[in-house]
Design a protein around this motif. Structure first.
Motif, PDB file in Angstrom:
ATOM      1  N   ALA A   1      10.431   3.449   0.440  1.00  0.00           N
ATOM      2  CA  ALA A   1      10.253   4.898   0.123  1.00  0.00           C
ATOM      3  C   ALA A   1      10.741   5.164  -1.146  1.00  0.00           C
ATOM      4  O   ALA A   1       9.933   5.868  -1.863  1.00  0.00           O
ATOM      5  N   LEU A   2      12.057   4.730  -1.647  1.00  0.00           N
ATOM      6  CA  LEU A   2      12.388   5.068  -2.853  1.00  0.00           C
ATOM      7  C   LEU A   2      11.652   4.261  -3.934  1.00  0.00           C
ATOM      8  O   LEU A   2      11.119   4.646  -5.138  1.00  0.00           O
ATOM      9  N   ALA A   3      11.157   2.861  -3.458  1.00  0.00           N
ATOM     10  CA  ALA A   3      10.301   2.241  -4.421  1.00  0.00           C
ATOM     11  C   ALA A   3       8.914   2.826  -4.977  1.00  0.00           C
ATOM     12  O   ALA A   3       8.592   2.804  -5.816  1.00  0.00           O
TER      13      ALA A   3
ATOM     14  N   ILE B   1      -0.862  -1.281 -11.471  1.00  0.00           N
ATOM     15  CA  ILE B   1      -0.524  -1.291  -9.946  1.00  0.00           C
ATOM     16  C   ILE B   1       0.278  -2.264  -9.418  1.00  0.00           C
ATOM     17  O   ILE B   1       1.431  -2.267  -8.968  1.00  0.00           O
ATOM     18  N   GLU B   2      -0.189  -3.538  -9.560  1.00  0.00           N
ATOM     19  CA  GLU B   2       0.535  -4.836  -9.085  1.00  0.00           C
ATOM     20  C   GLU B   2       1.963  -4.862 -10.024  1.00  0.00           C
ATOM     21  O   GLU B   2       2.807  -5.155  -9.402  1.00  0.00           O
ATOM     22  N   ALA B   3       1.726  -4.664 -11.349  1.00  0.00           N
ATOM     23  CA  ALA B   3       3.143  -4.684 -11.860  1.00  0.00           C
ATOM     24  C   ALA B   3       4.081  -3.662 -11.681  1.00  0.00           C
ATOM     25  O   ALA B   3       5.332  -3.787 -11.428  1.00  0.00           O
ATOM     26  N   GLN B   4       3.735  -2.332 -11.483  1.00  0.00           N
ATOM     27  CA  GLN B   4       4.510  -1.312 -11.013  1.00  0.00           C
ATOM     28  C   GLN B   4       4.948  -1.423  -9.679  1.00  0.00           C
ATOM     29  O   GLN B   4       6.633  -1.258  -9.336  1.00  0.00           O
ATOM     30  N   VAL B   5       4.246  -2.087  -8.791  1.00  0.00           N
ATOM     31  CA  VAL B   5       4.924  -2.331  -7.326  1.00  0.00           C
ATOM     32  C   VAL B   5       5.881  -3.525  -7.437  1.00  0.00           C
ATOM     33  O   VAL B   5       7.194  -3.192  -6.629  1.00  0.00           O
TER      34      VAL B   5
ATOM     35  N   ARG C   1       0.775  -1.324  -0.043  1.00  0.00           N
ATOM     36  CA  ARG C   1       0.023   0.128   0.023  1.00  0.00           C
ATOM     37  C   ARG C   1       0.852   1.179  -0.149  1.00  0.00           C
ATOM     38  O   ARG C   1       0.437   2.345  -0.428  1.00  0.00           O
ATOM     39  N   ASN C   2       2.153   1.172   0.501  1.00  0.00           N
ATOM     40  CA  ASN C   2       3.025   2.152   0.603  1.00  0.00           C
ATOM     41  C   ASN C   2       3.246   2.614  -0.870  1.00  0.00           C
ATOM     42  O   ASN C   2       3.329   3.810  -1.589  1.00  0.00           O
ATOM     43  N   VAL C   3       3.957   1.507  -1.758  1.00  0.00           N
ATOM     44  CA  VAL C   3       4.297   1.987  -2.899  1.00  0.00           C
ATOM     45  C   VAL C   3       3.124   1.922  -4.033  1.00  0.00           C
ATOM     46  O   VAL C   3       3.522   2.704  -4.915  1.00  0.00           O
ATOM     47  N   SER C   4       2.011   1.565  -3.691  1.00  0.00           N
ATOM     48  CA  SER C   4       1.131   1.608  -4.533  1.00  0.00           C
ATOM     49  C   SER C   4       0.285   2.821  -4.524  1.00  0.00           C
ATOM     50  O   SER C   4      -0.484   3.285  -5.213  1.00  0.00           O
TER      51      SER C   4
ATOM     52  N   PHE D   1       8.189  -9.039   0.671  1.00  0.00           N
ATOM     53  CA  PHE D   1       7.798  -7.673   1.532  1.00  0.00           C
ATOM     54  C   PHE D   1       6.777  -7.173   1.353  1.00  0.00           C
ATOM     55  O   PHE D   1       6.150  -6.325   1.967  1.00  0.00           O
ATOM     56  N   MET D   2       5.819  -7.398   0.116  1.00  0.00           N
ATOM     57  CA  MET D   2       4.735  -6.779  -0.194  1.00  0.00           C
ATOM     58  C   MET D   2       3.615  -6.700   1.009  1.00  0.00           C
ATOM     59  O   MET D   2       3.171  -5.844   1.158  1.00  0.00           O
ATOM     60  N   ASN D   3       3.577  -7.865   1.679  1.00  0.00           N
ATOM     61  CA  ASN D   3       2.719  -7.928   2.700  1.00  0.00           C
ATOM     62  C   ASN D   3       3.246  -7.449   4.212  1.00  0.00           C
ATOM     63  O   ASN D   3       2.458  -7.528   5.007  1.00  0.00           O
ATOM     64  N   ARG D   4       4.468  -7.137   4.156  1.00  0.00           N
ATOM     65  CA  ARG D   4       4.956  -6.575   5.543  1.00  0.00           C
ATOM     66  C   ARG D   4       4.342  -5.193   5.758  1.00  0.00           C
ATOM     67  O   ARG D   4       4.094  -4.387   5.014  1.00  0.00           O
ATOM     68  N   GLN D   5       4.269  -5.132   7.193  1.00  0.00           N
ATOM     69  CA  GLN D   5       3.758  -3.806   7.778  1.00  0.00           C
ATOM     70  C   GLN D   5       4.985  -2.754   7.710  1.00  0.00           C
ATOM     71  O   GLN D   5       6.066  -3.263   8.125  1.00  0.00           O
TER      72      GLN D   5
END
Length: 217
Positions: A146-148, A111-115, A95-98, A129-133
């Motif tokens: 943050a860069l991603a 969105i999924e592809a870019q993340v 959710r941060n990256v998206s 990492f996608m589901n980590r808080q």
């Protein structure tokens, strides 16, 4: 290369004190520009001007041939900045990256592809990492997320203000590599403030050195 930024006779002051005074400053599109100098030399002030987060007290800023005059909010969609302290939303890595893509109305598949692409670019395995808080990340991982998030929106300009100052060696190297690859792959303009002179010398097309609010050369 064409000019992307041109600053002419720009002065910035805080509480009546001049912190930056530039007669002329030019950045070419698709270049990597390094800014060096001691703390308080005006580099971060310049970065905020380039990010359209501030307006100078005098002088003119031109972006892509247009004078920046009341349209900074519109132009901020093309420019993103990563600072020393990572700012993450209190939500998952995905959710941060998206987040920026969602604001721009991107579809779910995009969105999924870019993340995934952006996480891989900063050396983070999407499956892990996608589901980590946000609170489950180390400092280096948080900065890479943050860069991603910034790479995902494919900005025209990436501003890096001491992004690796307090990071471990692995995270520092991965952020360095991702920034350079962004320019090489998409022609993104990258402007870097760093005390890592070896990195600036290695990757920058041009390095500007600052002292006491003035550009030395």
């Amino acid at each position: 290369m064409s000019e992307l930024y041109r600053l002419s006779k720009v002065v910035q002051q805080y509480n009546g004190r001049t912190v930056l005074e530039l007669d002329s400053f030019v950045v070419y599109e698709g270049s990597i520009v390094g800014l060096s100098g001691h703390n308080g030399s005006g580099k971060s002030t310049l970065m905020r001007l380039l990010a359209f987060l501030e307006t100078p007290v005098s002088g003119s800023i031109f972006y892509d041939g247009r004078k920046v005059d009341g349209n900074g909010a519109e132009l901020r969609r093309e420019v993103t900045m990563l600072t020393q302290e990572p700012y993450l939303l209190k939500r998952s890595v995905f959710r941060n990256v998206s987040y920026g893509l969602e604001l721009r109305g991107a579809g779910r598949d995009e969105i999924e592809a870019q993340v995934c692409e952006s996480l891989i670019a900063v050396g983070l395995d999407p499956d892990r990492f996608m589901n980590r808080q946000w609170f489950e990340l180390s400092g280096g991982e948080a900065q890479r997320v943050a860069l991603a998030a910034r790479l995902a929106i494919k900005p025209r300009v990436l501003l890096l203000d001491e992004p690796t100052a307090s990071l471990d060696r692995e995270s520092t190297q991965l952020i360095h590599e991702a920034a350079v690859k962004s320019r090489d792959d998409s022609g993104m303009t990258v402007i870097i403030v760093s005390h890592d002179h070896y990195w600036l010398d290695d990757v920058s097309d041009t390095i500007f050195r600052f002292a006491a609010g003035h550009m030395e050369y």
